[in-house]
Design a protein around this motif. Structure first.
Motif, PDB file in Angstrom:
ATOM      1  N   MET A   1       0.841  -1.189   0.000  1.00  9.95           N
ATOM      2  CA  MET A   1       0.000   0.000   0.000  1.00  9.95           C
ATOM      3  C   MET A   1       0.882   1.247   0.000  1.00  9.95           C
ATOM      4  O   MET A   1       1.813   1.370   0.789  1.00  9.95           O
ATOM      5  N   THR A   2       0.594   2.181  -0.910  1.00 13.98           N
ATOM      6  CA  THR A   2       1.377   3.403  -1.015  1.00 13.98           C
ATOM      7  C   THR A   2       0.955   4.396   0.051  1.00 13.98           C
ATOM      8  O   THR A   2      -0.238   4.608   0.283  1.00 13.98           O
ATOM      9  N   ALA A   3       1.932   5.004   0.711  1.00 20.57           N
ATOM     10  CA  ALA A   3       1.640   5.994   1.739  1.00 20.57           C
ATOM     11  C   ALA A   3       1.026   7.229   1.093  1.00 20.57           C
ATOM     12  O   ALA A   3       1.396   7.600  -0.023  1.00 20.57           O
ATOM     13  N   PRO A   4       0.078   7.906   1.778  1.00 19.58           N
ATOM     14  CA  PRO A   4      -0.507   9.130   1.216  1.00 19.58           C
ATOM     15  C   PRO A   4       0.523  10.252   1.148  1.00 19.58           C
ATOM     16  O   PRO A   4       1.556  10.213   1.818  1.00 19.58           O
ATOM     17  N   MET A   5       0.213  11.259   0.350  1.00 21.53           N
ATOM     18  CA  MET A   5       1.118  12.384   0.139  1.00 21.53           C
ATOM     19  C   MET A   5       0.691  13.573   0.999  1.00 21.53           C
ATOM     20  O   MET A   5      -0.497  13.883   1.085  1.00 21.53           O
ATOM     21  N   PHE A   6       1.667  14.221   1.643  1.00 23.64           N
ATOM     22  CA  PHE A   6       1.391  15.443   2.387  1.00 23.64           C
ATOM     23  C   PHE A   6       0.967  16.511   1.385  1.00 23.64           C
ATOM     24  O   PHE A   6       1.646  16.740   0.387  1.00 23.64           O
ATOM     25  N   PRO A   7      -0.173  17.203   1.620  1.00 20.41           N
ATOM     26  CA  PRO A   7      -0.667  18.140   0.609  1.00 20.41           C
ATOM     27  C   PRO A   7       0.170  19.409   0.513  1.00 20.41           C
ATOM     28  O   PRO A   7       0.693  19.909   1.507  1.00 20.41           O
ATOM     29  N   SER A   8       0.290  19.932  -0.695  1.00 22.35           N
ATOM     30  CA  SER A   8       0.928  21.224  -0.928  1.00 22.35           C
ATOM     31  C   SER A   8      -0.178  22.265  -0.949  1.00 22.35           C
ATOM     32  O   SER A   8      -1.013  22.261  -1.865  1.00 22.35           O
ATOM     33  N   LEU A   9      -0.211  23.144   0.060  1.00 25.86           N
ATOM     34  CA  LEU A   9      -1.324  24.068   0.236  1.00 25.86           C
ATOM     35  C   LEU A   9      -0.847  25.517   0.215  1.00 25.86           C
ATOM     36  O   LEU A   9       0.182  25.839   0.825  1.00 25.86           O
ATOM     37  N   PRO A  10      -1.568  26.414  -0.456  1.00 24.25           N
ATOM     38  CA  PRO A  10      -1.138  27.813  -0.553  1.00 24.25           C
ATOM     39  C   PRO A  10      -1.160  28.558   0.775  1.00 24.25           C
ATOM     40  O   PRO A  10      -0.521  29.605   0.898  1.00 24.25           O
ATOM     41  N   GLY A  11      -1.868  28.047   1.771  1.00 26.55           N
ATOM     42  CA  GLY A  11      -1.941  28.731   3.060  1.00 26.55           C
ATOM     43  C   GLY A  11      -0.775  28.459   3.987  1.00 26.55           C
ATOM     44  O   GLY A  11      -0.740  28.964   5.117  1.00 26.55           O
ATOM     45  N   GLN A  12       0.194  27.657   3.524  1.00 30.51           N
ATOM     46  CA  GLN A  12       1.361  27.388   4.373  1.00 30.51           C
ATOM     47  C   GLN A  12       2.183  28.658   4.527  1.00 30.51           C
ATOM     48  O   GLN A  12       2.333  29.440   3.594  1.00 30.51           O
ATOM     49  N   SER A  13       2.699  28.883   5.729  1.00 34.11           N
ATOM     50  CA  SER A  13       3.439  30.117   6.009  1.00 34.11           C
ATOM     51  C   SER A  13       4.904  29.809   6.322  1.00 34.11           C
ATOM     52  O   SER A  13       5.327  28.666   6.371  1.00 34.11           O
ATOM     53  N   TRP A  14       5.653  30.875   6.542  1.00 33.32           N
ATOM     54  CA  TRP A  14       7.065  30.777   6.874  1.00 33.32           C
ATOM     55  C   TRP A  14       7.253  31.091   8.353  1.00 33.32           C
ATOM     56  O   TRP A  14       6.435  31.768   8.947  1.00 33.32           O
ATOM     57  N   PRO A  15       8.326  30.626   8.984  1.00 25.03           N
ATOM     58  CA  PRO A  15       9.385  29.788   8.426  1.00 25.03           C
ATOM     59  C   PRO A  15       9.020  28.309   8.439  1.00 25.03           C
ATOM     60  O   PRO A  15       8.050  27.904   9.082  1.00 25.03           O
ATOM     61  N   VAL A  16       9.824  27.523   7.742  1.00 21.37           N
ATOM     62  CA  VAL A  16       9.744  26.068   7.779  1.00 21.37           C
ATOM     63  C   VAL A  16      11.027  25.575   8.424  1.00 21.37           C
ATOM     64  O   VAL A  16      12.112  26.015   8.060  1.00 21.37           O
ATOM     65  N   HIS A  17      10.910  24.694   9.401  1.00 21.79           N
ATOM     66  CA  HIS A  17      12.084  24.167  10.092  1.00 21.79           C
ATOM     67  C   HIS A  17      12.397  22.761   9.589  1.00 21.79           C
ATOM     68  O   HIS A  17      11.492  21.945   9.403  1.00 21.79           O
ATOM     69  N   LYS A  18      13.675  22.501   9.380  1.00 22.43           N
ATOM     70  CA  LYS A  18      14.146  21.172   8.984  1.00 22.43           C
ATOM     71  C   LYS A  18      15.355  20.853   9.843  1.00 22.43           C
ATOM     72  O   LYS A  18      16.378  21.529   9.761  1.00 22.43           O
ATOM     73  N   ARG A  19      15.233  19.829  10.676  1.00 16.51           N
ATOM     74  CA  ARG A  19      16.282  19.511  11.642  1.00 16.51           C
ATOM     75  C   ARG A  19      16.848  18.118  11.378  1.00 16.51           C
ATOM     76  O   ARG A  19      16.155  17.123  11.583  1.00 16.51           O
ATOM     77  N   PRO A  20      18.102  18.015  10.938  1.00 15.77           N
ATOM     78  CA  PRO A  20      18.724  16.687  10.863  1.00 15.77           C
ATOM     79  C   PRO A  20      19.018  16.175  12.274  1.00 15.77           C
ATOM     80  O   PRO A  20      19.474  16.940  13.126  1.00 15.77           O
ATOM     81  N   ILE A  21      18.718  14.900  12.512  1.00 13.56           N
ATOM     82  CA  ILE A  21      18.858  14.321  13.847  1.00 13.56           C
ATOM     83  C   ILE A  21      19.754  13.094  13.774  1.00 13.56           C
ATOM     84  O   ILE A  21      19.492  12.166  12.996  1.00 13.56           O
ATOM     85  N   PHE A  22      20.802  13.091  14.581  1.00 14.90           N
ATOM     86  CA  PHE A  22      21.656  11.920  14.747  1.00 14.90           C
ATOM     87  C   PHE A  22      21.523  11.409  16.181  1.00 14.90           C
ATOM     88  O   PHE A  22      20.961  12.081  17.046  1.00 14.90           O
ATOM     89  N   SER A  23      22.019  10.230  16.424  1.00 12.71           N
ATOM     90  CA  SER A  23      22.064   9.674  17.774  1.00 12.71           C
ATOM     91  C   SER A  23      23.476   9.155  18.018  1.00 12.71           C
ATOM     92  O   SER A  23      23.965   8.303  17.267  1.00 12.71           O
ATOM     93  N   THR A  24      24.134   9.696  19.038  1.00  6.49           N
ATOM     94  CA  THR A  24      25.515   9.333  19.336  1.00  6.49           C
ATOM     95  C   THR A  24      25.639   8.911  20.795  1.00  6.49           C
ATOM     96  O   THR A  24      25.154   9.611  21.693  1.00  6.49           O
ATOM     97  N   ARG A  25      26.250   7.772  21.018  1.00  7.97           N
ATOM     98  CA  ARG A  25      26.520   7.331  22.386  1.00  7.97           C
ATOM     99  C   ARG A  25      27.873   7.896  22.804  1.00  7.97           C
ATOM    100  O   ARG A  25      28.884   7.692  22.126  1.00  7.97           O
ATOM    101  N   VAL A  26      27.892   8.631  23.913  1.00  5.06           N
ATOM    102  CA  VAL A  26      29.116   9.271  24.401  1.00  5.06           C
ATOM    103  C   VAL A  26      29.439   8.736  25.793  1.00  5.06           C
ATOM    104  O   VAL A  26      28.590   8.775  26.689  1.00  5.06           O
ATOM    105  N   ALA A  27      30.651   8.218  25.954  1.00  2.89           N
ATOM    106  CA  ALA A  27      31.126   7.755  27.265  1.00  2.89           C
ATOM    107  C   ALA A  27      32.284   8.654  27.686  1.00  2.89           C
ATOM    108  O   ALA A  27      33.313   8.710  27.010  1.00  2.89           O
ATOM    109  N   SER A  28      32.099   9.375  28.784  1.00  2.00           N
ATOM    110  CA  SER A  28      33.141  10.284  29.273  1.00  2.00           C
ATOM    111  C   SER A  28      34.011   9.569  30.296  1.00  2.00           C
ATOM    112  O   SER A  28      33.523   8.804  31.137  1.00  2.00           O
ATOM    113  N   HIS A  29      35.317   9.835  30.243  1.00  2.00           N
ATOM    114  CA  HIS A  29      36.267   9.234  31.173  1.00  2.00           C
ATOM    115  C   HIS A  29      36.744  10.297  32.161  1.00  2.00           C
ATOM    116  O   HIS A  29      36.646  11.508  31.907  1.00  2.00           O
ATOM    117  N   VAL A  30      37.272   9.849  33.282  1.00  2.00           N
ATOM    118  CA  VAL A  30      37.723  10.786  34.310  1.00  2.00           C
ATOM    119  C   VAL A  30      38.860  11.666  33.804  1.00  2.00           C
ATOM    120  O   VAL A  30      39.087  12.765  34.306  1.00  2.00           O
TER     121      VAL A  30
END
Length: 202
Positions: free
Chosen positions: A1-30
């Protein structure tokens, strides 16, 4: 089944945020040194959009007839965070002459990817492939697009052959929250101040 499409609508305003997200495991030493391990091979993206005007009927043609139903209907169809949909970022939806792979004489299926500066990542969902090239020569046939993001050849490209392509793509996403605030601020007119969604791994 194909996922539906997010509509492109003229009432959309600014700004638009786009955030790249990573996940990093950090172990700190003394000693102050750190050991870091990346958990994501490629980032997820979170988007945040707003709509200053949505119309519940056809009384404001500049906002698109029934634009409220288009957006609210998608949210209801997805049941909040549960379902997924495809989002085409107007500023980031196509790749031209994109390097895909180098042939090894045996591999016939390649994942479509795109470059962002010096970083290369797989695309979430390929919408169309307009052209495929092997060593710069256009391939009119002998390949197919396989959902969600793979290019399949009938015969493997030769050893050392550069495979490139022109294509369009979308992000497969889900909503961040199980509730959304649609505000009716005037008869027949609605707005959404913040609607967040994030990409999912294909």
């Amino acid at each position: 089944m194909t996922a539906p499409m997010f509509p492109s609508l003229p009432g959309q305003s600014w700004p638009v945020h786009k955030r790249p997200i990573f996940s990093t495991r950090v172990a700190s030493h003394v000693s102050g040194r750190e050991a870091r391990a990346p958990l994501y091979a490629a980032p997820l993206y979170e988007f945040e959009v707003s709509f200053e005007g949505l119309c519940a009927d056809a009384s404001a043609p500049g906002l698109g007839a029934n634009s409220l139903q288009a957006l609210l209907g998608l949210y209801l169809q997805c049941r909040g965070r549960y379902g997924t949909f495809l989002y085409v970022d107007p500023e980031d939806k196509a790749a031209t002459g994109q390097a895909i792979a180098t042939g090894d004489g045996t591999t016939t299926v390649f994942t479509l990817q795109r470059a962002v500066g010096g970083y290369v990542e797989p695309v979430s969902r390929a919408l169309s492939v307009d052209a495929v090239y092997v060593n710069g020569a256009a391939q009119a046939s002998g390949w197919t697009l396989v959902a969600p993001n793979r290019l399949s050849f009938v015969a493997a490209p030769a050893v050392g052959a550069a495979v490139t392509a022109d294509f369009t793509f979308a992000y497969e996403c889900r909503f961040v929250d199980d509730e959304a605030d649609f505000e009716n601020y005037m008869a027949g007119l609605w707005q959404v101040q913040s609607l967040k969604f994030r990409s999912v791994k294909p």
